[in-house]
Design an enzyme around this catalytic site. Structure first.
Site, short mmCIF file in Angstrom:
data_model
loop_
_atom_site.label_atom_id
_atom_site.label_comp_id
_atom_site.label_asym_id
_atom_site.label_seq_id
_atom_site.Cartn_x
_atom_site.Cartn_y
_atom_site.Cartn_z
CE LYS A 118 -4.25 -1.67 2.30
NZ LYS A 118 -3.98 -3.28 2.64
CD GLU A 202 -4.17 6.13 4.26
OE1 GLU A 202 -3.53 5.66 2.55
OE2 GLU A 202 -5.32 5.48 4.01
CG HIS A 237 -12.55 -3.00 7.43
ND1 HIS A 237 -13.09 -1.67 6.82
CD2 HIS A 237 -12.53 -2.94 8.29
CE1 HIS A 237 -13.10 -1.75 9.07
NE2 HIS A 237 -11.82 -2.17 9.53
NE ARG A 299 -8.08 -10.25 -6.43
CZ ARG A 299 -9.26 -9.50 -5.50
NH1 ARG A 299 -10.19 -9.07 -6.53
NH2 ARG A 299 -9.62 -9.21 -4.92
#
Length: 668
Positions: A118, A202, A237, A299
């Site tokens: 990430k 973040e 999530h 993908r």
């Protein structure tokens, strides 16, 4: 260009079946690989050839690169499609496939590596001019550095694992004081899940929506986007319902997000199907200046059917053509949105028990007919095992408007009939009809806010319970008003009274009932949960699994399916499950007493106690894993560990005793 003539599918279940259907349409032969647990699976039956590659555990079969490559060589395959999950985003696998002289139907190893972490991916996107959530993605991982960066960003913040996803290694932190503990917890979870405890920090978006863009590139430098999907309906999530296009999406924002996604794909020379995921601040409606890059999935996505339905395209066909060296079939200005599509994933899981994954044989499986798409990898008689993801099927609806598509989806879920295992179908139906969701008031916390109403237990109506009592022990035959099978309870029995006592398990409790035949097709049932004077069903008729009866002057119809241990009644869009007693239930045992019991088949990941250790009620004792879900089993009471009956790595069945307690712990 290279003509692909035979594809080996390095996957299983629904996506393997999906790929086979497209390959067959294109005149391309297919090879399935399978584990010992999948020897009779649908994808094995559908493929032209099939190769056994190992035991049930994915690590010994579907993740065995050498076994998959050997199967490709033995069958003369010239391409490998990875599906999604398993090896689909493993760049080392891509390298080995190509080194073996085979075509990998997907992006390059370089592109996968570029988006695999990430922090590196976000640094790359910043350089490419793609909007990125304000945060720290650097190499320094000391507490003082990360805590300082959190202060600069401003609380609340999110700590996120730099490797992997699915919410693991993620923590929301509201203030500086909570940051050290949250960081330690996130690092432990990230290390356990991904083997990497590094994190990034973040800015936390208070009212987030998860909107992603489907992109497609070819080896000639062309990249297009196929519009957006909204995946904001999430639980822990994990996506639950996906739709395309996003509700209330302004056209300027769609254009901006599409352009940013194309820019991201071009920055890494992307070829094939991919998804660029964005987090959107929806606190004041959608706006073109309030979306930020989260990650790129290199993908095909599970939710790709909604994009197919609004564009009229076959994305798997595009994948195969692009992998063979063809250019993209359409340019950006040739693509358009037609209507609205919504997808729901039906899982074998118990929503009322915290979405605990379930197992079982699918004794009855019937999907709705009509204008509904169902992508499934199972059929009636197949078994949901603890070795793989417990998804049964994806149900997808398309309409001219979002309201029409949602209505079709809710109706289709209500007409889906599954017996042999518990499912989340009722939860999905309720979500489709939830006032906030139906009106488009979306954010990623919607399900959590409404979880009580979405998972509320529904008690079977009195007449449905009465019917289950009557049907459970074969007292009504099929296709005739006065079947021979009722003679066991009829007035001509030597013992005289036309009554019978039966027992059913309802909500985990054994309940006793009496059944009395009042006339050839009229019956009265009495017992707990029924009327004091008994519940009377008149004109009872049965033809196979279809039943009809009248109660208090109202005629009703339903379908009832049973086997040796379960009775399932499908009525007015809901499924009611009753059991025939067969001993103690694992979850009852686990709730108290002297033992910690496995609640479903799985693998023991860690034993947290030892013999002689004192424990308090609720102390964690054993960590198990089943169907990609990790669960911690706790001490049912205060006591002392008398025996530890399993070891780490053991495969255990449902209802097995793992730890035995004795005595009581000394007072602290």
């Amino acid at each position: 260009m290279t003509k692909i003539t035979k594809i080996l599918i390095a996957n299983r279940g629904e996506i393997a079946c999906r790929i086979i259907r497209t390959a067959r349409k294109m005149g391309i032969a297919t090879v399935a690989v399978y584990s010992e647990a999948d020897a009779h699976a649908l994808h094995v039956e559908m493929a032209d050839e099939a190769v056994l590659i190992g035991p049930a555990q994915a690590s010994e079969s579907y993740l065995k690169v050498d076994a998959i490559l050997d199967a490709a060589k033995r069958t003369g395959s010239d391409a490998i499609h990875p599906g999604y999950g398993f090896l689909s985003e493993n760049p080392d696998f891509v390298d080995k496939v190509e080194n073996a002289g085979l075509i990998f139907i997907g992006p390059s190893a370089k592109a996968i590596r570029a988006m695999g972490l990430k922090d590196a991916a976000k640094a790359l996107m910043e350089k490419a001019g793609v909007p990125v959530v304000p945060g720290y993605h650097g190499e320094a991982q000391e507490l003082v550095v990360l805590a300082g960066k959190a202060n600069e960003i401003g609380f609340p913040v999110l700590i996120k694992a730099r490797a992997g996803g699915g919410g693991k290694g993620m923590r929301k932190v509201d203030n500086q004081a909570d940051f050290p503990a949250a960081l330690s917890s996130a690092r432990r979870e990230a290390k356990a899940a991904f083997g990497d405890d590094r994190v990034l920090v973040e800015k936390y978006v208070a009212t987030p929506r998860h909107i992603e863009i489907q992109v497609f590139g070819d080896s000639h430098g062309n990249v297009v986007h196929l519009f957006e999907r909204d995946c904001s309906a999430q639980r822990r999530h994990q996506k639950v319902i996906e739709e395309a296009p996003a509700p209330d999406m302004p056209e300027d924002m769609r254009e901006a997000m599409g352009a940013a996604a194309v820019q991201a794909a071009k920055a890494i020379g992307y070829s094939g199907a991919g998804t660029v995921e964005f987090i959107v601040d929806a606190s004041d409606g959608l706006s073109a200046d309030k979306f930020w890059f989260m990650e790129m999935n290199t993908r095909l996505q599970v939710e790709h059917p909604v994009t197919e339905l609004i564009t009229g395209l076959d994305l798997v066909e595009w994948q195969i053509r692009v992998a063979g060296g063809e250019t993209l079939p359409l340019s950006q200005d040739q693509l358009s949105i037609n209507g609205h599509a919504v997808e729901a994933r039906i899982y074998a899981e118990d929503a009322e028990k915290g979405f605990l994954p379930a197992v079982g044989r699918l004794l009855h499986l019937q999907f709705p007919e009509g204008d509904i798409r169902v992508d499934a990898g199972v059929r009636a008689g197949d078994e949901i095992t603890p070795f793989y993801d417990p998804m049964i099927a994806k149900v997808i609806a398309h309409g001219t408007t979002r309201a029409e598509a949602l209505g079709k989806l809710a109706g289709a879920l209500g007409r889906t009939e599954i017996a042999g295992t518990v499912t989340n179908a009722a939860f999905l139906t309720r979500l489709c009809r939830d006032a906030d969701f139906a009106s488009g008031r979306l954010d990623t916390a919607l399900i959590d806010r409404n979880i009580a109403s979405l998972t509320e237990r529904v008690t079977a109506p009195e007449v449905i319970t009465a019917l289950a009592v009557l049907a459970a022990y074969g007292m009504v035959g099929s296709g005739t008003e006065f079947p021979a099978s009722v003679s066991s309870i009829g007035p001509f029995e030597i013992w005289g009274a036309p009554k019978r006592s039966v027992t059913l398990e309802i909500d985990g409790q054994n309940r006793s009932f009496t059944v009395e035949r009042e006339a050839a097709s009229d019956w009265r049932m009495a017992g707990e949960g029924l009327a004091a004077e008994g519940t009377r069903l008149e004109a009872v008729r049965r033809k196979g699994d279809d039943w009809s009866f009248a109660a208090k002057g109202i005629s009703k119809r339903c379908r009832l399916v049973q086997n040796g241990t379960e009775v399932a009644v499908f009525h007015e869009g809901l499924t009611y499950r009753f059991g025939k007693p067969s001993g103690a239930r694992a979850d009852d045992l686990a709730a108290g007493g002297d033992q910690v019991i496995s609640m479903m088949p799985g693998i023991v990941k860690q034993v947290l106690v030892s013999e002689g250790q004192e424990v308090k009620s609720g102390d964690p004792m054993v960590i198990m894993e089943a169907m990609k879900m990790e669960m911690t089993l706790a001490a049912p009471r205060d006591g002392v560990v008398a025996e530890v009956l399993v070891s780490t790595g053991a495969q255990v069945a449902d209802g097995v005793s793992l730890v035995r307690l004795t005595g009581e712990a000394d007072a602290a």
